[in-house]
Scaffold this motif. Sequence first.
Motif, mmCIF file in Angstrom:
data_model
loop_
_atom_site.group_PDB
_atom_site.id
_atom_site.type_symbol
_atom_site.label_atom_id
_atom_site.label_comp_id
_atom_site.label_asym_id
_atom_site.label_seq_id
_atom_site.Cartn_x
_atom_site.Cartn_y
_atom_site.Cartn_z
ATOM 1 N N PRO A 5 36.783 -19.072 -35.875
ATOM 2 C CA PRO A 5 36.861 -19.913 -37.076
ATOM 3 C C PRO A 5 37.535 -21.235 -36.757
ATOM 4 O O PRO A 5 38.371 -21.325 -35.856
ATOM 5 N N THR A 6 37.158 -22.265 -37.468
ATOM 6 C CA THR A 6 37.745 -23.585 -37.249
ATOM 7 C C THR A 6 39.212 -23.583 -37.656
ATOM 8 O O THR A 6 39.542 -23.192 -38.784
ATOM 9 N N PRO A 7 40.119 -24.008 -36.775
ATOM 10 C CA PRO A 7 41.537 -24.071 -37.144
ATOM 11 C C PRO A 7 41.750 -25.046 -38.306
ATOM 12 O O PRO A 7 41.035 -26.048 -38.430
ATOM 13 N N THR A 8 42.723 -24.744 -39.125
ATOM 14 C CA THR A 8 43.023 -25.614 -40.265
ATOM 15 C C THR A 8 44.487 -26.026 -40.249
ATOM 16 O O THR A 8 45.362 -25.256 -39.834
ATOM 17 N N LEU A 9 44.722 -27.238 -40.700
ATOM 18 C CA LEU A 9 46.076 -27.754 -40.847
ATOM 19 C C LEU A 9 46.249 -28.211 -42.285
ATOM 20 O O LEU A 9 45.468 -29.035 -42.781
ATOM 21 N N GLU A 10 47.237 -27.652 -42.951
ATOM 22 C CA GLU A 10 47.575 -28.105 -44.305
ATOM 23 C C GLU A 10 48.920 -28.811 -44.224
ATOM 24 O O GLU A 10 49.900 -28.238 -43.748
ATOM 25 N N ILE A 11 48.945 -30.044 -44.678
ATOM 26 C CA ILE A 11 50.181 -30.808 -44.587
ATOM 27 C C ILE A 11 50.433 -31.594 -45.868
ATOM 28 O O ILE A 11 49.549 -32.296 -46.374
ATOM 29 N N ARG A 12 51.628 -31.427 -46.368
ATOM 30 C CA ARG A 12 52.111 -32.212 -47.509
ATOM 31 C C ARG A 12 53.372 -32.902 -47.024
ATOM 32 O O ARG A 12 54.395 -32.251 -46.781
ATOM 33 N N ALA A 13 53.277 -34.198 -46.805
ATOM 34 C CA ALA A 13 54.374 -34.920 -46.156
ATOM 35 C C ALA A 13 54.952 -35.977 -47.078
ATOM 36 O O ALA A 13 54.214 -36.736 -47.716
ATOM 37 N N PRO A 18 63.377 -47.510 -45.195
ATOM 38 C CA PRO A 18 63.422 -48.808 -45.877
ATOM 39 C C PRO A 18 62.115 -49.577 -45.689
ATOM 40 O O PRO A 18 61.696 -49.847 -44.562
ATOM 41 N N GLY A 19 61.430 -49.854 -46.771
ATOM 42 C CA GLY A 19 60.185 -50.614 -46.717
ATOM 43 C C GLY A 19 58.955 -49.799 -46.384
ATOM 44 O O GLY A 19 57.853 -50.358 -46.251
ATOM 45 N N PHE A 20 59.091 -48.477 -46.251
ATOM 46 C CA PHE A 20 57.922 -47.657 -45.907
ATOM 47 C C PHE A 20 58.055 -46.255 -46.500
ATOM 48 O O PHE A 20 59.131 -45.643 -46.450
ATOM 49 N N ASP A 21 56.949 -45.757 -47.045
ATOM 50 C CA ASP A 21 56.880 -44.383 -47.543
ATOM 51 C C ASP A 21 55.599 -43.737 -47.053
ATOM 52 O O ASP A 21 54.506 -44.304 -47.210
ATOM 53 N N LEU A 22 55.725 -42.555 -46.472
ATOM 54 C CA LEU A 22 54.562 -41.740 -46.125
ATOM 55 C C LEU A 22 54.420 -40.677 -47.198
ATOM 56 O O LEU A 22 55.363 -39.923 -47.476
ATOM 57 N N ASP A 23 53.260 -40.629 -47.830
ATOM 58 C CA ASP A 23 53.039 -39.695 -48.934
ATOM 59 C C ASP A 23 51.600 -39.212 -48.879
ATOM 60 O O ASP A 23 50.667 -39.947 -49.224
ATOM 61 N N LEU A 24 51.401 -37.977 -48.446
ATOM 62 C CA LEU A 24 50.033 -37.471 -48.387
ATOM 63 C C LEU A 24 50.022 -35.962 -48.549
ATOM 64 O O LEU A 24 51.010 -35.262 -48.327
ATOM 65 N N ASP A 25 48.872 -35.468 -48.930
ATOM 66 C CA ASP A 25 48.653 -34.040 -49.144
ATOM 67 C C ASP A 25 47.223 -33.754 -48.697
ATOM 68 O O ASP A 25 46.270 -34.072 -49.415
ATOM 69 N N GLU A 26 47.057 -33.213 -47.490
ATOM 70 C CA GLU A 26 45.729 -33.069 -46.912
ATOM 71 C C GLU A 26 45.525 -31.684 -46.299
ATOM 72 O O GLU A 26 46.464 -31.068 -45.793
ATOM 73 N N ARG A 27 44.280 -31.234 -46.341
ATOM 74 C CA ARG A 27 43.855 -30.049 -45.595
ATOM 75 C C ARG A 27 42.830 -30.526 -44.580
ATOM 76 O O ARG A 27 41.814 -31.132 -44.940
ATOM 77 N N ILE A 28 43.090 -30.283 -43.305
ATOM 78 C CA ILE A 28 42.264 -30.827 -42.237
ATOM 79 C C ILE A 28 41.640 -29.692 -41.437
ATOM 80 O O ILE A 28 42.352 -28.809 -40.939
ATOM 81 N N ASP A 29 40.324 -29.694 -41.356
ATOM 82 C CA ASP A 29 39.634 -28.774 -40.460
ATOM 83 C C ASP A 29 39.625 -29.394 -39.069
ATOM 84 O O ASP A 29 39.060 -30.468 -38.859
ATOM 85 N N LEU A 30 40.229 -28.704 -38.130
ATOM 86 C CA LEU A 30 40.454 -29.277 -36.804
ATOM 87 C C LEU A 30 39.372 -28.837 -35.822
ATOM 88 O O LEU A 30 39.580 -27.976 -34.972
ATOM 89 N N ALA A 31 38.203 -29.438 -35.943
ATOM 90 C CA ALA A 31 37.108 -29.164 -35.023
ATOM 91 C C ALA A 31 37.050 -30.290 -33.999
ATOM 92 O O ALA A 31 36.767 -31.438 -34.345
ATOM 93 N N GLY A 189 39.322 -25.372 -25.499
ATOM 94 C CA GLY A 189 39.163 -24.837 -26.847
ATOM 95 C C GLY A 189 40.339 -25.113 -27.762
ATOM 96 O O GLY A 189 40.596 -24.356 -28.703
ATOM 97 N N ILE A 190 41.073 -26.197 -27.482
ATOM 98 C CA ILE A 190 42.247 -26.543 -28.285
ATOM 99 C C ILE A 190 41.936 -27.780 -29.118
ATOM 100 O O ILE A 190 41.550 -28.809 -28.563
ATOM 101 N N PRO A 191 42.102 -27.708 -30.435
ATOM 102 C CA PRO A 191 41.883 -28.913 -31.235
ATOM 103 C C PRO A 191 42.960 -29.948 -30.948
ATOM 104 O O PRO A 191 44.080 -29.607 -30.539
ATOM 105 N N ALA A 192 42.609 -31.209 -31.145
ATOM 106 C CA ALA A 192 43.554 -32.291 -30.862
ATOM 107 C C ALA A 192 43.560 -33.280 -32.024
ATOM 108 O O ALA A 192 42.537 -33.492 -32.685
ATOM 109 N N ILE A 193 44.731 -33.879 -32.247
ATOM 110 C CA ILE A 193 44.866 -35.003 -33.166
ATOM 111 C C ILE A 193 45.264 -36.200 -32.324
ATOM 112 O O ILE A 193 46.270 -36.174 -31.603
ATOM 113 N N PHE A 194 44.457 -37.248 -32.393
ATOM 114 C CA PHE A 194 44.591 -38.415 -31.524
ATOM 115 C C PHE A 194 44.927 -39.641 -32.357
ATOM 116 O O PHE A 194 44.183 -40.006 -33.277
ATOM 117 N N VAL A 195 46.037 -40.290 -32.040
ATOM 118 C CA VAL A 195 46.503 -41.466 -32.769
ATOM 119 C C VAL A 195 46.136 -42.731 -32.004
ATOM 120 O O VAL A 195 46.359 -42.831 -30.793
#
Length: 367
Positions: A5-13, A18-31, A189-195
């Motif tokens: 099955p496709t790995p999933t990442l659920e993140i609510r961050a 000062p001057g920056f806010d990260l605000d997200l709520d995502e479910r990511i299928d990591l294929a 066979g390892i999913p990756a997140i690339f910035v």
Amino acid sequence: MPERPTPTLEIRARVSYPGFDLDLDERIDLAGVTGLFGPSGSGKSTLLRCIAGLERGSGGAVRFNGATWQESGANTFVRPWQRPVGYVFQDTRLFPHLTVTGNLQFAADRAVSDAGIGFDEVVDVLNIKALLSRRPMSLSGGEQQRVAVARALLSQPRLLLLDEPLAALDVGHKREILPYLEALPARFGIPAIFVSHAAGEMARLADDVIVLESGRVRARGPARDILGRESLDASVVPFEPVTILNVRVARQLPELGLTRVSHADQQLTVPAVERAVEGDAIRLSIRAGDVVLATSEPRDLSVRNVLKGTVIRAAELPDSAFAIVTVETDGVHLQAQLTRHAVSELSLTPGMPVFALIKTATFDRSL
């Protein structure tokens, strides 16, 4: 053997500086490789740090494949070294007092899971056997990054995090490491997140792309759509549209230093793709500014690559002399950046048959 099955990442961050806010709520299928794309300061690296547990003060939740790594309401926090995550930093962070072998063994000895990744296999895939006895300071930038990737893999991760691993490298070293990064998901066979904030890098590596802007998700979808701007307003993240072509190797032409590839029923010639054999699937990317359009079949030109297609749309770029013309060719939307004057002179309108000319040298296999 049944497919995993496709790995999933659920993140609510929730992270505030000062001057920056990260605000997200995502479910990511990591294929495959998921790209985090956007300008500097958009929150890409901060989000990666939240996933890895390096933003201790962040609020929210992180769940990977149903396992809770963080939950603010339940006071749950799995420490970074207890999360099955391999992290590759921009600056490698190799231990200077250890040899390459020592750096790799350090990660292997502290693995918190077993992904079945062997020492010899990693050394072979990343071609670092000749480096094992050396210390990091004696390595080139590209060699250091290959060792850093190897170290991350030997931590037996379930998820690989790549935080702008190409940003500090010159073009030559990027060319050196890109083929290795490209091969990792399928080989291990390892999913990756690339910035990255470079569209060319995203086109080369990412299957899906999430666009961040000012700490918010601005768009997400397949790389071919996002990087072609089909689901992203041109004013948000300034970059030249890129078309991704998935092709197959038809023939190697070593005497000419070229490779012939097939895109549906049409063929293209590209600079030699080393180690590829007939039938191999590869990915090409083409910048919109490298595409020339003709309304009649061109003859007696040095340009060897000509794709037949049909105009889908022509969209003027705001406050610019240019327009983006989208051409459908064998199911792919090819982007061409032309002057508005050229669009008018050629009367490029939806439904018109055209020929797209692409110089061999422009195929972006090496950024």
